[in-house]
Write a protein that holds these residues in place. Structure first.
Motif: not given
Length: 142
Positions: A39-41, A87-91, A93-94
């Motif tokens: 996933p992207p950062s 950061q929430a979107k990245a989390e 996706r992670k």
């Protein structure tokens, strides 16, 4: 004379380097196309949106480097509160990536077990075939 010697030495060095790079490429494992992508950062999630707005403001700019540099500068200027949605979107996706990787790893482990069991079955059958051939030869000898 010295020039001729140095050229010969350089050719032999190049030959060694070619062989070394060829073996490294051969040793590298092939990528599995079914494996989930990482996933992207948070920065790259931000850049997805930033690229769209930057291209609207600067339609004549074709330089990827300029977009990246402007995006990096904009990211540095953001406060922690402004970075939070990215950061929430990245989390999110992670977490999805971890779920997909777990499923992928279970599938790979299942395939590996099936391959091993098939192999062991074929080895057992091969041994049985050899025993049958050996017993026939023994009967002929008597």
């Amino acid at each position: 004379m010295k020039g001729g010697k140095s050229k010969a030495g350089a050719d032999s060095k190049l030959g060694v380097r070619k062989k070394a790079t060829e073996t490294k490429k051969a040793k590298k494992a092939a990528k599995d196309p079914n494996k989930p992508k990482r996933p992207p950062s948070a920065f790259f999630v931000f850049m997805e949106e930033f690229r769209k707005t930057y291209k609207e403001k600067h339609p004549n700019n074709k330089s990827v480097a300029a977009v990246g540099k402007a995006g990096g500068d904009a990211w540095k200027k953001l406060s922690e509160a402004e970075k939070a949605p990215y950061q929430a979107k990245a989390e999110k996706r992670k977490a999805e990536y971890q779920k997909n990787m777990d499923a992928y790893n279970r599938k790979q482990a299942g395939d590996a077990e099936e391959d091993e069991s098939d192999k062991s079955k074929s080895e057992v059958h091969d041994d049985d075939d050899e025993d049958d051939d050996g017993s026939e030869e023994e009967e002929d000898d008597d």
